[in-house]
Design a protein around this motif. Structure first.
Motif, PDB file in Angstrom:
ATOM      1  N   GLY A  17       0.835  -1.190   0.000  1.00  0.00           N
ATOM      2  CA  GLY A  17       0.000   0.000   0.000  1.00  0.00           C
ATOM      3  C   GLY A  17       0.869   1.238   0.000  1.00  0.00           C
ATOM      4  O   GLY A  17       2.102   1.158   0.072  1.00  0.00           O
ATOM      5  N   ILE A  18       0.246   2.401  -0.029  1.00  0.00           N
ATOM      6  CA  ILE A  18       1.012   3.641  -0.094  1.00  0.00           C
ATOM      7  C   ILE A  18       1.565   4.036   1.269  1.00  0.00           C
ATOM      8  O   ILE A  18       2.238   5.054   1.385  1.00  0.00           O
ATOM      9  N   GLY A  19       1.342   3.208   2.273  1.00  0.00           N
ATOM     10  CA  GLY A  19       2.013   3.412   3.552  1.00  0.00           C
ATOM     11  C   GLY A  19       3.321   2.669   3.643  1.00  0.00           C
ATOM     12  O   GLY A  19       3.992   2.711   4.674  1.00  0.00           O
ATOM     13  N   GLY A  20       3.714   1.980   2.564  1.00  0.00           N
ATOM     14  CA  GLY A  20       4.917   1.157   2.574  1.00  0.00           C
ATOM     15  C   GLY A  20       6.007   1.674   1.668  1.00  0.00           C
ATOM     16  O   GLY A  20       6.018   2.835   1.262  1.00  0.00           O
ATOM     17  N   ASP A  21       6.932   0.776   1.322  1.00  0.00           N
ATOM     18  CA  ASP A  21       8.105   1.112   0.512  1.00  0.00           C
ATOM     19  C   ASP A  21       8.100   0.353  -0.804  1.00  0.00           C
ATOM     20  O   ASP A  21       7.310  -0.574  -1.017  1.00  0.00           O
ATOM     21  N   LEU A  22       9.029   0.744  -1.686  1.00  0.00           N
ATOM     22  CA  LEU A  22       9.084   0.186  -3.040  1.00  0.00           C
ATOM     23  C   LEU A  22      10.535   0.100  -3.500  1.00  0.00           C
ATOM     24  O   LEU A  22      11.351   0.980  -3.197  1.00  0.00           O
ATOM     25  N   PHE A  23      10.851  -0.960  -4.239  1.00  0.00           N
ATOM     26  CA  PHE A  23      12.123  -1.086  -4.949  1.00  0.00           C
ATOM     27  C   PHE A  23      11.829  -1.554  -6.365  1.00  0.00           C
ATOM     28  O   PHE A  23      10.868  -2.299  -6.588  1.00  0.00           O
ATOM     29  N   ALA A  24      12.655  -1.151  -7.328  1.00  0.00           N
ATOM     30  CA  ALA A  24      12.420  -1.564  -8.713  1.00  0.00           C
ATOM     31  C   ALA A  24      13.733  -1.646  -9.485  1.00  0.00           C
ATOM     32  O   ALA A  24      14.682  -0.903  -9.215  1.00  0.00           O
ATOM     33  N   ILE A  25      13.739  -2.586 -10.432  1.00  0.00           N
ATOM     34  CA  ILE A  25      14.794  -2.660 -11.445  1.00  0.00           C
ATOM     35  C   ILE A  25      14.103  -2.557 -12.802  1.00  0.00           C
ATOM     36  O   ILE A  25      13.137  -3.286 -13.059  1.00  0.00           O
ATOM     37  N   VAL A  26      14.575  -1.653 -13.644  1.00  0.00           N
ATOM     38  CA  VAL A  26      13.922  -1.399 -14.929  1.00  0.00           C
ATOM     39  C   VAL A  26      14.932  -1.570 -16.057  1.00  0.00           C
ATOM     40  O   VAL A  26      16.026  -0.986 -16.020  1.00  0.00           O
ATOM     41  N   TRP A  27      14.568  -2.381 -17.054  1.00  0.00           N
ATOM     42  CA  TRP A  27      15.352  -2.457 -18.288  1.00  0.00           C
ATOM     43  C   TRP A  27      14.753  -1.459 -19.274  1.00  0.00           C
ATOM     44  O   TRP A  27      13.592  -1.563 -19.654  1.00  0.00           O
ATOM     45  N   ASP A  28      15.565  -0.468 -19.659  1.00  0.00           N
ATOM     46  CA  ASP A  28      15.138   0.529 -20.624  1.00  0.00           C
ATOM     47  C   ASP A  28      15.608   0.090 -22.009  1.00  0.00           C
ATOM     48  O   ASP A  28      16.809   0.052 -22.276  1.00  0.00           O
ATOM     49  N   ALA A  29      14.649  -0.245 -22.878  1.00  0.00           N
ATOM     50  CA  ALA A  29      14.996  -0.777 -24.193  1.00  0.00           C
ATOM     51  C   ALA A  29      15.706   0.253 -25.061  1.00  0.00           C
ATOM     52  O   ALA A  29      16.522  -0.103 -25.915  1.00  0.00           O
ATOM     53  N   GLY A  30      15.389   1.538 -24.843  1.00  0.00           N
ATOM     54  CA  GLY A  30      16.051   2.582 -25.622  1.00  0.00           C
ATOM     55  C   GLY A  30      17.512   2.733 -25.253  1.00  0.00           C
ATOM     56  O   GLY A  30      18.395   2.763 -26.115  1.00  0.00           O
TER      57      GLY A  30
END
Length: 493
Positions: free
Chosen positions: A11-24
């Motif tokens: 939920g928006i009371g928590g945290d987030l992590f992300a790895i993103v492959w950008d094709a460009g």
């Protein structure tokens, strides 16, 4: 949407992590959108109030929620649609309602026993005085209002506007320390993902304050063994995997923390040379009972996972969490969400890398993962579930690379989870911990593992929740896989 329909996980009371492959750019990007502890809560408070650990619920484990800022950081760099369009479906379902699924209803009911005593929780999450049952329609108009404010006012509406003031007032009125300035000063951090090569595959994780590099350390230690010849359910493989995990988790307990407060030897911890030294401590026929963290030489110099890929070749590996259960129980005003309890993961031992300090990010369990091969995107994946996550990341890779399983089979295969290692919150392993094995691991294997000194439990572990997308580098075709143990699906269009 997941924060609405699965408040038991994120939920928006928590945290987030992300790895993103950008094709460009043909490049991986890492985002650490975890929040920091309240600046007004001193380390001395805990001892002065007789606390030897940070409680799992209530105001004390609450840290700044980083999810919303994470959304807007990702959107600013990679997004195409207006944020109002992105949030519109969730707003609609929050207002009109949705049927609660079986597993979410189960965890929701379990959480209410601990959280219903906290102000605001019952009004939002216990309509009619009870948790929703499977199939019940649930509405959250408070969250719809909050989402609409974010859609119109951006991330500042959450961190600097009325929402931030409501959170701060609520916390002050209920014995908390998280204040307006903590929210107003919050920022996410773009970080460089780190990797190790495992038999030709580059496996990528984010550096601490998360635990992702534990998966890389496990793979490095096991790379020198011929796992394929041992067999996936053999006692030899399970023993070696467990012993490698034990070694790595002692390093995890000592070193993994907020790099803004410590010089963490990430490069050294994930090096092949360090793995070779640690590997020598494994007895091939006997389980270890107690281990110490290594000494890498410094060279100066509960959770929701999702993955998505598009027609242009962009791929996202993303994980969000409120941490334990539905979070701290602290449910501010009429905002429709619970604040996380991630601050429970700090150590109260002076001098520890993960020692609590004001304005510090706690040790984190949630980790997204990614795999490239020959510089091309190969797989985006993750496995929800606390300390299970790095163990499962390594097992998924080994299942595919060493044992030849496909994307779905690698997640469906019986899992093993070791528990009881030393922790970043000061717990020590003195008895070797215990090994949980899913059905499908032969009884003969269990007997042999016991003879090697392992304590075995049946289906008692947190085996995690797996999601993955694999891309065929030649055709560009995507393959999806989802978890058979909990809610989830793979869908293409």
């Amino acid at each position: 949407m997941l924060g609405l329909v699965e408040p038991t996980g994120c939920g928006i009371g928590g945290d987030l992590f992300a790895i993103v492959w950008d094709a460009g750019d043909k490049k991986l990007y890492g985002l650490n959108a975890s929040g920091r502890s309240p600046r007004s809560l001193p380390f001395s408070y805990f001892a002065e109030n007789g606390l030897t650990s940070i409680p799992p619920h209530g105001p004390l484990p609450v840290s700044v929620p980083g999810t919303v800022d994470g959304w807007f950081e990702l959107h600013a760099k990679f997004g195409k649609l207006p944020m109002a369009d992105n949030l519109a479906p969730a707003i609609s379902y929050a207002e009109q309602g949705f049927p609660v699924t079986q597993l979410v209803a189960y965890y929701w009911g379990r959480s209410t026993k601990n959280l219903s005593k906290f102000p605001g929780f019952n009004e939002t999450f216990m309509p009619g005085g009870k948790a929703p049952a499977e199939g019940d329609m649930f509405r959250n108009p408070r969250l719809a209002k909050t989402y609409r404010a974010i859609a119109q006012g951006g991330r500042d509406a959450f961190y600097k506007g009325e929402i931030a003031r409501k959170i701060a007032t609520y916390m002050e009125e209920n014995g908390g320390f998280l204040g307006y300035e903590d929210l107003a000063s919050h920022t996410s951090e773009w970080v460089e993902p780190v990797s190790t090569n495992y038999r030709g595959y580059d496996v990528w994780e984010l550096p601490p304050n998360g635990q992702g590099i534990a998966a890389l350390q496990i793979l490095n230690i096991l790379e020198s063994y011929d796992l394929a010849s041992m067999g996936r359910t053999s006692p030899d493989y399970i023993h070696l995997f467990t012993e490698a995990k034990k070694l790595v988790f002692e390093d995890r307990a000592k070193f993994y923390a907020d790099p803004a407060f410590n010089e963490i030897p990430v490069k050294e911890l994930i090096s092949k040379e360090y793995a070779a030294k640690r590997r020598q401590l494994i007895d091939p026929v006997r389980a270890s009972k107690r281990l110490e963290a290594g000494n890498p030489a410094l060279e100066r110099g509960d959770t929701t996972y999702l993955t998505v890929a598009d027609a242009e070749g962009n791929m996202v590996s993303l994980i969000q969490s409120n941490y334990r259960g539905m979070g701290s129980g602290m449910t501010p005003a009429d905002l429709g969400f619970i604040l996380q309890d991630r601050g429970e993961m700090f150590s109260l031992k002076e001098g520890h890398f993960n020692q609590y300090a004001p304005g510090k990010r706690p040790f984190h369990t949630i980790i997204p993962a990614f795999v490239t091969r020959d510089g091309k995107p190969h797989m985006s994946f993750g496995v929800m579930g606390g300390a299970t996550q790095p163990q499962m990341h390594a097992q998924i890779i080994i299942n595919m690379v060493d044992f030849g399983l496909n994307l779905q089979e690698a997640g469906d295969a019986p899992r093993m989870v070791h528990s009881g290692s030393g922790q970043p919150t000061d717990e020590q392993m003195t008895d070797g911990g215990y090994l949980s094995l899913e059905d499908g691991i032969p009884m003969e294997t269990r007997r042999q593992l016991r003879q090697m000194g392992h304590s075995i439990r049946f289906n008692s572990g947190l085996f995690g929740g797996y999601q993955a997308i694999l891309q065929d580098s030649d055709s560009g075709v995507y393959f999806g896989a989802s978890e058979s143990r909990k809610d989830g699906q793979a869908a293409g269009y």
